[in-house]
Design a protein around this motif. Structure first.
Motif, PDB file in Angstrom:
ATOM      1  N   ALA A   1      10.820  -2.737  16.589  1.00  0.00           N
ATOM      2  CA  ALA A   1      11.759  -1.992  15.752  1.00  0.00           C
ATOM      3  C   ALA A   1      13.058  -2.773  15.567  1.00  0.00           C
ATOM      4  CB  ALA A   1      12.052  -0.638  16.388  1.00  0.00           C
ATOM      5  N   LEU A   2      13.460  -3.446  16.638  1.00  0.00           N
ATOM      6  CA  LEU A   2      14.678  -4.245  16.595  1.00  0.00           C
ATOM      7  C   LEU A   2      14.545  -5.371  15.585  1.00  0.00           C
ATOM      8  CD1 LEU A   2      17.419  -4.563  18.004  1.00  0.00           C
ATOM      9  CD2 LEU A   2      16.307  -5.933  19.742  1.00  0.00           C
ATOM     10  N   LYS A   3      13.406  -6.060  15.636  1.00  0.00           N
ATOM     11  CA  LYS A   3      13.196  -7.200  14.731  1.00  0.00           C
ATOM     12  C   LYS A   3      13.127  -6.736  13.282  1.00  0.00           C
ATOM     13  CE  LYS A   3      11.806 -10.766  17.768  1.00  0.00           C
ATOM     14  NZ  LYS A   3      10.783 -11.128  18.743  1.00  0.00           N
ATOM     15  N   ARG A   4      12.498  -5.584  13.080  1.00  0.00           N
ATOM     16  CA  ARG A   4      12.408  -5.052  11.714  1.00  0.00           C
ATOM     17  C   ARG A   4      13.791  -4.754  11.153  1.00  0.00           C
ATOM     18  NH1 ARG A   4       9.266  -0.003  11.260  1.00  0.00           N
ATOM     19  NH2 ARG A   4      10.083  -0.027   9.159  1.00  0.00           N
ATOM     20  N   LEU A   5      14.617  -4.132  11.985  1.00  0.00           N
ATOM     21  CA  LEU A   5      15.968  -3.794  11.529  1.00  0.00           C
ATOM     22  C   LEU A   5      16.783  -5.060  11.280  1.00  0.00           C
ATOM     23  CD1 LEU A   5      17.979  -1.556  10.864  1.00  0.00           C
ATOM     24  CD2 LEU A   5      18.581  -1.430  13.279  1.00  0.00           C
ATOM     25  N   LEU A   6      16.570  -6.074  12.112  1.00  0.00           N
ATOM     26  CA  LEU A   6      17.276  -7.344  11.933  1.00  0.00           C
ATOM     27  C   LEU A   6      16.887  -8.025  10.631  1.00  0.00           C
ATOM     28  CD1 LEU A   6      17.258  -8.942  15.488  1.00  0.00           C
ATOM     29  CD2 LEU A   6      19.247  -8.808  13.992  1.00  0.00           C
ATOM     30  N   GLU A   7      15.637  -7.814  10.226  1.00  0.00           N
ATOM     31  CA  GLU A   7      15.170  -8.451   8.987  1.00  0.00           C
ATOM     32  C   GLU A   7      15.827  -7.856   7.742  1.00  0.00           C
ATOM     33  OE1 GLU A   7      10.924  -8.154   9.258  1.00  0.00           O
ATOM     34  OE2 GLU A   7      10.864  -9.636  10.884  1.00  0.00           O
ATOM     35  N   ASP A   8      16.358  -6.677   7.886  1.00  0.00           N
ATOM     36  CA  ASP A   8      17.080  -6.051   6.763  1.00  0.00           C
ATOM     37  C   ASP A   8      18.478  -6.679   6.690  1.00  0.00           C
ATOM     38  OD1 ASP A   8      17.982  -4.356   4.777  1.00  0.00           O
ATOM     39  OD2 ASP A   8      18.580  -2.804   6.201  1.00  0.00           O
ATOM     40  N   THR A   9      18.523  -7.916   6.177  1.00  0.00           N
ATOM     41  CA  THR A   9      19.742  -8.725   6.267  1.00  0.00           C
ATOM     42  C   THR A   9      20.990  -7.973   5.794  1.00  0.00           C
ATOM     43  OG1 THR A   9      18.287 -10.549   5.724  1.00  0.00           O
ATOM     44  CG2 THR A   9      20.652 -11.023   5.755  1.00  0.00           C
ATOM     45  N   GLY A  10      22.010  -7.993   6.661  1.00  0.00           N
ATOM     46  CA  GLY A  10      23.273  -7.342   6.323  1.00  0.00           C
ATOM     47  C   GLY A  10      23.178  -5.834   6.268  1.00  0.00           C
ATOM     48  N   GLY A  11      22.008  -5.300   6.564  1.00  0.00           N
ATOM     49  CA  GLY A  11      21.830  -3.848   6.536  1.00  0.00           C
ATOM     50  C   GLY A  11      21.800  -3.294   5.124  1.00  0.00           C
ATOM     51  N   LYS A  12      21.329  -4.110   4.181  1.00  0.00           N
ATOM     52  CA  LYS A  12      21.343  -3.693   2.771  1.00  0.00           C
ATOM     53  C   LYS A  12      20.566  -2.397   2.559  1.00  0.00           C
ATOM     54  CE  LYS A  12      21.191  -6.000  -1.568  1.00  0.00           C
ATOM     55  NZ  LYS A  12      20.421  -6.899  -2.410  1.00  0.00           N
ATOM     56  N   THR A  13      19.321  -2.405   2.996  1.00  0.00           N
ATOM     57  CA  THR A  13      18.506  -1.191   2.846  1.00  0.00           C
ATOM     58  C   THR A  13      19.031  -0.086   3.749  1.00  0.00           C
ATOM     59  OG1 THR A  13      16.666  -2.738   2.613  1.00  0.00           O
ATOM     60  CG2 THR A  13      16.100  -0.405   2.749  1.00  0.00           C
ATOM     61  N   TYR A  14      19.451  -0.495   4.928  1.00  0.00           N
ATOM     62  CA  TYR A  14      19.980   0.451   5.923  1.00  0.00           C
ATOM     63  C   TYR A  14      21.111   1.299   5.333  1.00  0.00           C
ATOM     64  CZ  TYR A  14      22.330   1.802  10.358  1.00  0.00           C
ATOM     65  OH  TYR A  14      22.924   2.479  11.393  1.00  0.00           O
ATOM     66  N   TYR A  15      22.087   0.627   4.735  1.00  0.00           N
ATOM     67  CA  TYR A  15      23.222   1.369   4.180  1.00  0.00           C
ATOM     68  C   TYR A  15      22.821   2.155   2.935  1.00  0.00           C
ATOM     69  CZ  TYR A  15      26.406  -1.007   7.402  1.00  0.00           C
ATOM     70  OH  TYR A  15      27.050  -1.452   8.534  1.00  0.00           O
ATOM     71  N   GLN A  16      21.825   1.606   2.194  1.00  0.00           N
ATOM     72  CA  GLN A  16      21.304   2.346   1.032  1.00  0.00           C
ATOM     73  C   GLN A  16      20.701   3.673   1.508  1.00  0.00           C
ATOM     74  OE1 GLN A  16      22.032   0.810  -1.801  1.00  0.00           O
ATOM     75  NE2 GLN A  16      21.465   2.713  -2.849  1.00  0.00           N
ATOM     76  N   GLU A  17      19.911   3.579   2.555  1.00  0.00           N
ATOM     77  CA  GLU A  17      19.276   4.784   3.102  1.00  0.00           C
ATOM     78  C   GLU A  17      20.317   5.760   3.670  1.00  0.00           C
ATOM     79  OE1 GLU A  17      15.022   2.810   4.581  1.00  0.00           O
ATOM     80  OE2 GLU A  17      16.439   3.581   6.052  1.00  0.00           O
ATOM     81  N   MET A  18      21.395   5.198   4.191  1.00  0.00           N
ATOM     82  CA  MET A  18      22.410   6.066   4.803  1.00  0.00           C
ATOM     83  C   MET A  18      23.004   7.037   3.782  1.00  0.00           C
ATOM     84  SD  MET A  18      25.799   5.043   6.999  1.00  0.00           S
ATOM     85  CE  MET A  18      24.991   4.177   8.333  1.00  0.00           C
TER      86      MET A  18
END
Lengths: 463, 225
Positions: free
Chosen positions: A17-34
């Motif tokens: 899970a850690l590696k997957r999240l790291l692959e989302d460079t800069g958290g682009k998708t992460y912040y989109q989902e937020m």
């Protein structure tokens, strides 16, 4: 979408899970989902009811709205005195509002609260010294961060950081094997210069158990060698643990209290396993705060102390200089104008202000030391504390935040600043680059290596 | 009216005030949590008490802390108000007489001149605090109607008391009004921000213990408030 694949309420639990999240460079998708992350209001209000005790309730309730905290906050001062940067306003408009609304807040509110908690407060605790009621807004922001983390509203890097602690018991992907091998390798590099130099691993009942910051293992391994050399020259009986060697806690910055507990338990585990007389930690502020000051409470230790007496590197160094275990060549003392950065985490928050001055009295030739203004427990945050240094999303705000320290440094006229704290060291390095400030910056260890006298019996034979 | 305000109503106000504030203090202490607050309150009584005493003491000293020294206008306003707010209710001659008549407790009375001075000082202090709220953006943003209400509740006994004292207008009317507002203040204290009358000490003691026990009090000379 109630929860995203990357941005959700579940902490990182596995390497995968850690590696997957790291692959989302800069958290682009992460912040989109937020942007679509729902607030679990029952969880939020339930947590507050369980954990918001009288200290925090009273602080929120009796705040006299006098604004005396305003000038204490460096972020207020460098934001053209924007009233929205007044500490009392920042906490009342976030945590205060969540409590008033009984947790009934929406996604946009949580975004605002996240930015306030991580980009408008470094949890430096300075405001608490300037409030007549003794209201410590840094402590409250720490609490707010916990609520936000639980809801998944946390900067990408800190979700990762907390995950690192959960997976590796270190703030970076440094394994126990990496740590021991790197330390041994670094010591080998210096063996010729310092005959007999070793790194004793897992030695039982040593005088000193040494713990570090994973960054040193990964990015600054010379620091490990320098620590070994100084212990060696001081004739210390020391050791490092093969596990439980990481003193830092990005989980503390993230508000992931469960990970905080897991992390300090690993260090306390090493103490209990190896039974050293005491622990010495490296030159890091938040690591000391996490493991020595706050950690015992996370781990549920009623005496509020780690299992063995634990001290900061500056305490060990001052003692070694005071007792003559380490002797300085007077000729090699610092002879340029020099100042020292007081780290919030062990000066304001652990009372070591005179200890660092004692070190200065040994290593700086008379007349060259310059105090910053203000200093000691009233010093300003470096600008990058509380996780601020590491959050890409708030980089512009962080760079702006460096102005205070830049101006403090320039006002001293110093050519060098000693920063015995990783966070401060980073912030100062960045401000030198950002604003082209002509000042050198350094940890203590490399300075000491250059000026310490090597006892005759420890010198290489051909010298 | 005077008999009612100086008799049963006075006793009732005192009871609400003292019992109410006592309950607030007890609640406060009962709600402290060593692990949640991350302070081992009970483990280090020495450093705890020392930390609490320093934390309260320095802040009770005019210009005694970095915070007070950084804000001289606020400091003057604060102490002008609070000196009067603490000393006048207790030691003004009229107050000591009413208290003795109602409860039998006899407190020494201060000379009238000092009482006048302290009362005017308190009014001026309140005016300065109100002025700060209007003039300074960093205070304005925090200020709500509630904050002005608290200032008003605090000012009312002083203003009506001064009017009565100088016999400006109908003395009996202003005296009754003064007693009424004084009792309103006593009754509201435990339920509003005026609870800081006791919670100031609790909160300052707590942060003092926090610094004294956990955040370095044991390591050195203690926090330079």
């Amino acid at each position: 979408m109630p929860e995203g694949t990357f941005c959700n309420r579940t902490p990182i639990q596995s390497e995968k899970a850690l590696k997957r999240l790291l692959e989302d460079t800069g958290g682009k998708t992460y912040y989109q989902e937020m942007k679509a992350l729902e607030v679990d209001r029952d969880l939020l209000w339930g947590t507050i009811q369980k954990t918001l005790k009288s200290r925090l309730r009273t602080w929120l309730g009796i705040c006299a709205h006098c604004g005396m905290c305003a000038d204490s906050c460096f972020l207020y001062r460098i934001s053209k005195r924007d009233p929205r940067q007044v500490p009392a306003y920042k906490i009342q408009s976030t945590l205060g509002e969540i409590v008033r609304r009984k947790g009934n807040v929406d996604n946009a509110f949580m975004h605002m609260a996240m930015e306030t908690a991580w980009a408008k407060c470094t949890c430096c605790n300075r405001c608490g010294l300037y409030c007549p009621h003794g209201i410590d807004m840094g402590v409250m922001f720490g609490y707010l961060r916990g609520l936000l983390y639980q809801q998944g509203f946390v900067p990408w890097e800190l979700k990762i950081g907390a995950g690192m602690h959960r997976v590796y018991r270190a703030q970076m992907d440094v394994t126990d094997k990496d740590f021991v091998e790197t330390f041994e390798w670094m010591v080998e590099e210096y063996e010729e210069d310092y005959p007999g130099l070793t790194v004793p691993v897992d030695k039982q009942e040593a005088d000193i158990l040494y713990t570090v910051n994973a960054r040193e293992v990964k990015h600054y391994p010379e620091d490990l060698a320098e620590a070994a050399i100084l212990f060696h020259l001081a004739g210390e009986d020391w050791t490092v643990p093969s596990s439980g060697w990481e003193q830092t806690s990005l989980a503390m910055f993230a508000g992931d209290w469960e990970a905080c507990k897991l992390q300090v338990q690993s260090v306390y585990g090493a103490m209990e396993r190896l039974k050293p007389k005491r622990m010495v930690g490296t030159e890091c502020g938040h690591a000391h705060r996490a493991t020595v000051v706050e950690g015992p409470y996370w781990a549920g230790r009623p005496d509020g102390r780690p299992p063995v007496r634990s001290i900061h590197y500056v305490e060990w160094l001052a003692e070694a200089l005071r007792t003559g275990k380490l002797r300085i060549d007077p000729e090699k003392r610092i002879r340029v104008p020099v100042t020292i950065q007081d780290s919030c985490n062990y000066i304001r928050n652990h009372g070591l202000k005179e200890i660092t001055r004692e070190i200065i009295s040994h290593i700086v030739a008379p007349g060259y030391f310059r105090e910053m203004s203000p200093n000691r427990e009233h010093n300003y945050c470096c600008g990058g504390g509380g996780g601020f240094n590491g959050i890409g999303l708030y980089r512009p705000q962080r760079n702006q935040a460096l102005i205070t320290k830049r101006d403090q440094l320039l006002a001293t006229g110093a050519e060098m600043v000693i920063a015995p704290c990783h966070n401060c060291w980073d912030a100062i390095r960045d401000l030198v680059e950002e604003f082209h400030v002509p000042i050198k910056w350094s940890f203590l260890k490399p300075l000491l290596i250059k000026m310490v006298q090597v006892p005759e019996h420890l010198r290489p034979e051909n010298s | 009216m005077y008999e009612f305000l100086a008799g049963p109503m006075f006793i009732l106000s005192l009871c609400v005030f003292f019992v109410g504030l006592l309950v607030r203090a007890i609640w406060y202490v009962r709600g402290l949590h060593w692990q949640m607050d991350r302070v081992a309150y009970g483990m280090y009584p020495g450093p705890g008490i020392k930390g609490a005493a320093r934390s309260i003491g320095y802040w009770l000293l005019p210009f005694g802390t970095y915070g007070w020294r950084a804000q001289p206008f606020m400091t003057v306003a604060f102490f002008l108000l609070h000196l009067g707010a603490v000393l006048i209710p207790l030691f003004l001659l009229g107050h000591t007489l009413v208290l003795k008549a109602a409860t039998g407790i006899a407190l020494p009375a201060m000379p009238a001149r000092i009482a006048d001075f302290l009362s005017w000082a308190a009014v001026i202090g309140i005016a300065m605090l109100a002025l700060r709220r209007i003039a300074l953006p960093e205070v304005r943003i925090l200020t709500s109607a509630y904050d002005y209400f608290i200032l008003l509740v605090t000012a009312a006994p002083f203003i009506t008391g001064l009017v009565a004292r100088y016999h400006a207008g109908d003395y009996a009317f202003w005296l009754s009004l003064h007693m009424f507002f004084g009792e309103v203040l006593l009754i509201l204290a435990p339920f509003t921000k005026l609870s800081h009358i006791i919670l100031f000490f609790m909160s300052r003691a707590q942060i003092g213990m926090d610094y004294g026990i956990k955040r370095g009090g044991i390591n050195g000379k203690g926090m330079a408030w």
